[in-house]
Design an enzyme around this catalytic site. Structure first.
Site, PDB file in Angstrom:
ATOM      1  N   ASP A 183      33.945  59.459  35.881  1.00  0.00           N
ATOM      2  CA  ASP A 183      33.095  60.549  36.365  1.00  0.00           C
ATOM      3  C   ASP A 183      31.656  60.085  36.581  1.00  0.00           C
ATOM      4  OD1 ASP A 183      32.537  63.078  37.153  1.00  0.00           O
ATOM      5  OD2 ASP A 183      32.543  63.949  35.149  1.00  0.00           O
TER       6      ASP A 183
ATOM      7  N   GLY B  21      29.324  60.462  42.129  1.00  0.00           N
ATOM      8  CA  GLY B  21      28.504  61.215  43.086  1.00  0.00           C
ATOM      9  C   GLY B  21      27.046  61.224  42.650  1.00  0.00           C
ATOM     10  N   ARG B  22      26.811  61.490  41.370  1.00  0.00           N
ATOM     11  CA  ARG B  22      25.426  61.530  40.869  1.00  0.00           C
ATOM     12  C   ARG B  22      24.768  60.155  40.937  1.00  0.00           C
ATOM     13  NH1 ARG B  22      26.998  64.347  35.509  1.00  0.00           N
ATOM     14  NH2 ARG B  22      29.035  63.953  36.421  1.00  0.00           N
TER      15      ARG B  22
ATOM     16  N   ASN C 242      41.008  67.591  43.483  1.00  0.00           N
ATOM     17  CA  ASN C 242      39.992  66.860  44.268  1.00  0.00           C
ATOM     18  C   ASN C 242      40.131  67.048  45.780  1.00  0.00           C
ATOM     19  OD1 ASN C 242      39.706  64.057  41.959  1.00  0.00           O
ATOM     20  ND2 ASN C 242      38.419  65.867  42.152  1.00  0.00           N
TER      21      ASN C 242
ATOM     22  N   ARG D  34      37.362  68.771  47.901  1.00  0.00           N
ATOM     23  CA  ARG D  34      36.101  68.108  48.299  1.00  0.00           C
ATOM     24  C   ARG D  34      36.029  67.966  49.819  1.00  0.00           C
ATOM     25  NH1 ARG D  34      34.107  64.066  43.728  1.00  0.00           N
ATOM     26  NH2 ARG D  34      34.650  65.406  42.004  1.00  0.00           N
TER      27      ARG D  34
ATOM     28  N   ARG E 148      35.134  59.565  28.542  1.00  0.00           N
ATOM     29  CA  ARG E 148      34.600  60.272  29.709  1.00  0.00           C
ATOM     30  C   ARG E 148      33.103  60.001  29.813  1.00  0.00           C
ATOM     31  NH1 ARG E 148      36.072  65.952  32.539  1.00  0.00           N
ATOM     32  NH2 ARG E 148      34.816  65.531  34.373  1.00  0.00           N
TER      33      ARG E 148
ATOM     34  N   ARG F 211      34.759  67.493  28.888  1.00  0.00           N
ATOM     35  CA  ARG F 211      35.992  68.276  29.073  1.00  0.00           C
ATOM     36  C   ARG F 211      37.105  67.354  29.557  1.00  0.00           C
ATOM     37  NH1 ARG F 211      32.192  70.487  32.746  1.00  0.00           N
ATOM     38  NH2 ARG F 211      32.357  69.364  34.719  1.00  0.00           N
TER      39      ARG F 211
ATOM     40  N   SER G  85      39.508  68.274  31.932  1.00  0.00           N
ATOM     41  CA  SER G  85      39.746  68.455  33.369  1.00  0.00           C
ATOM     42  C   SER G  85      41.195  68.179  33.791  1.00  0.00           C
ATOM     43  CB  SER G  85      38.799  67.566  34.195  1.00  0.00           C
ATOM     44  OG  SER G  85      37.472  67.892  33.910  1.00  0.00           O
TER      45      SER G  85
ATOM     46  N   GLU H  98      41.647  60.709  20.465  1.00  0.00           N
ATOM     47  CA  GLU H  98      40.224  60.787  20.103  1.00  0.00           C
ATOM     48  C   GLU H  98      39.435  60.794  21.405  1.00  0.00           C
ATOM     49  OE1 GLU H  98      38.941  60.937  16.991  1.00  0.00           O
ATOM     50  OE2 GLU H  98      40.956  60.941  16.134  1.00  0.00           O
TER      51      GLU H  98
HETATM   52  C1  FPP Z   1      34.553  61.512  39.853  1.00  0.00           C
HETATM   53  O1  FPP Z   1      33.160  61.395  40.101  1.00  0.00           O
HETATM   54  C2  FPP Z   1      35.280  60.522  40.638  1.00  0.00           C
HETATM   55  C3  FPP Z   1      36.289  60.785  41.521  1.00  0.00           C
HETATM   56  C4  FPP Z   1      36.798  62.146  41.779  1.00  0.00           C
HETATM   57  C5  FPP Z   1      36.932  59.726  42.293  1.00  0.00           C
HETATM   58  C6  FPP Z   1      37.199  58.442  41.566  1.00  0.00           C
HETATM   59  C7  FPP Z   1      37.677  57.472  42.548  1.00  0.00           C
HETATM   60  C8  FPP Z   1      37.298  56.197  42.631  1.00  0.00           C
HETATM   61  C9  FPP Z   1      36.419  55.518  41.664  1.00  0.00           C
HETATM   62  C10 FPP Z   1      37.763  55.426  43.807  1.00  0.00           C
HETATM   63  C11 FPP Z   1      38.841  54.472  43.753  1.00  0.00           C
HETATM   64  C12 FPP Z   1      39.569  54.248  42.511  1.00  0.00           C
HETATM   65  C13 FPP Z   1      40.433  53.243  42.349  1.00  0.00           C
HETATM   66  C14 FPP Z   1      41.241  53.188  41.120  1.00  0.00           C
HETATM   67  C15 FPP Z   1      40.601  52.190  43.364  1.00  0.00           C
HETATM   68  P1  FPP Z   1      32.406  62.571  40.827  1.00  0.00           P
HETATM   69  O2  FPP Z   1      32.478  62.342  42.285  1.00  0.00           O
HETATM   70  O3  FPP Z   1      32.966  63.875  40.357  1.00  0.00           O
HETATM   71  O4  FPP Z   1      30.939  62.391  40.334  1.00  0.00           O
HETATM   72  P2  FPP Z   1      29.856  63.538  40.125  1.00  0.00           P
HETATM   73  O5  FPP Z   1      30.348  64.358  38.965  1.00  0.00           O
HETATM   74  O6  FPP Z   1      28.612  62.787  39.819  1.00  0.00           O
HETATM   75  O7  FPP Z   1      29.795  64.322  41.397  1.00  0.00           O
END
Ligand code: FPP
Length: 243
Positions: A24, A27-28, A72, A75, A191, A197, A199, A210
């Site tokens: 997680d 994006g940030r 997801n 999005r 996390r 959480r 999720s 844990e």
């Molecule tokens: C959550 O961060 C991340 C995701 C929903 C996508 C994770 C996917 C990858 C890292 C890409 C490829 C993975 C592999 C295994 C090749 P967020 O976008 O919710 O972040 P934010 O909470 O800051 O908005």
């Protein structure tokens, strides 16, 4: 092992068998740099490789990454497309893990994914199925509630076909029909990014896990941070409902 690792082979540390990681904060991470969100996912994907290798070096036997949830899809299309492209790219690169004796498995509803992606997933699983140094599990189009429905549906069919009686339905049977089948339950869930959480991540398998939370955003999460989580886990007293 690199010098900045916090865990040494002779340390008396309890290594979790199965670690789950909710990647997680991508994006940030991008937003903080004034970049589009997909750049955060790109960095996050790079980090997934680093942490997989590191987990193997400390002796973790199973590691599961929550890469894309059933939720997801909500999005923006552009972001979903970028994540799907990363899967395609990394599925080709995941073949490097094969040389490292790592078994690769996928959990989630594959039918919702592109055919080319589904084919690559099946072939990586097949080619790595006999490896045993570590199992890498990627949760793609995965939801914990969905997974339980999927298991129950399979069992209901067996009952309907007369192969089973309702009384034969046990926790064990539900577990064996989950996507994880023979994969052991989670010991530790990490996390990053400050959210606390689950999720919908492996809700069945995390029943006695844990939890380790940190404010670090996933693309900045380093091997030392992984070690910190393992050390914190090692210091906890797990009772599994006992005293
Ligand atoms: C959550 O961060 C991340 C995701 C929903 C996508 C994770 C996917 C990858 C890292 C890409 C490829 C993975 C592999 C295994 C090749 P967020 O976008 O919710 O972040 P934010 O909470 O800051 O908005």
């Amino acid at each position: 092992m690199a010098d900045n690792n916090l865990i040494r082979p002779d340390d008396n540390i309890q290594i979790p068998v199965h670690v789950g990681v909710i990647m997680d904060g991508n994006g940030r991470w991008a937003k903080k740099r004034g970049l589009p969100r997909k750049f955060g996912h790109r960095e996050g994907a790079k980090n997934f490789r680093t942490i997989t290798r590191h987990a193997k070096s400390v002796g973790v036997k199973y590691i599961t990454f929550y890469a894309f949830s059933t939720e997801n899809w909500k999005r923006p299309k552009d972001e979903v497309d970028a994540i799907m492209e990363l899967f395609e790219k990394y599925l080709d690169e995941v073949r490097d893990f094969i040389d490292e004796n790592i078994r690769v498995r996928f959990i989630g509803d594959r039918s919702g994914l592109k055919e080319t992606l589904q084919r690559k997933m099946a072939s990586v699983e097949e080619d790595s199925k006999d490896f045993d140094s570590m199992t890498l599990v990627l949760a793609i189009n995965y939801g914990g509630r969905d997974e339980i429905c999927h298991s129950v549906r399979k069992i209901a069919r067996m009952v309907k076909d007369g192969e089973l009686q309702p009384e034969d339905i046990t926790r064990d049977l539900i577990e064996k029909n989950l996507y994880t089948e023979e994969i052991p339950p989670l010991d530790l869930v990490i996390r990053p990014s400050g959210e606390q959480r689950l999720s919908n991540f492996m809700i069945w398998q995390a029943a006695y896990a844990e939890f380790y939370y940190t404010n670090i955003l996933w693309p900045d999460f380093r091997s030392e941070d992984f070690d910190r989580a393992v050390i914190a886990y090692s210091e906890r007293n797990r009772r599994f409902g006992g005293i």
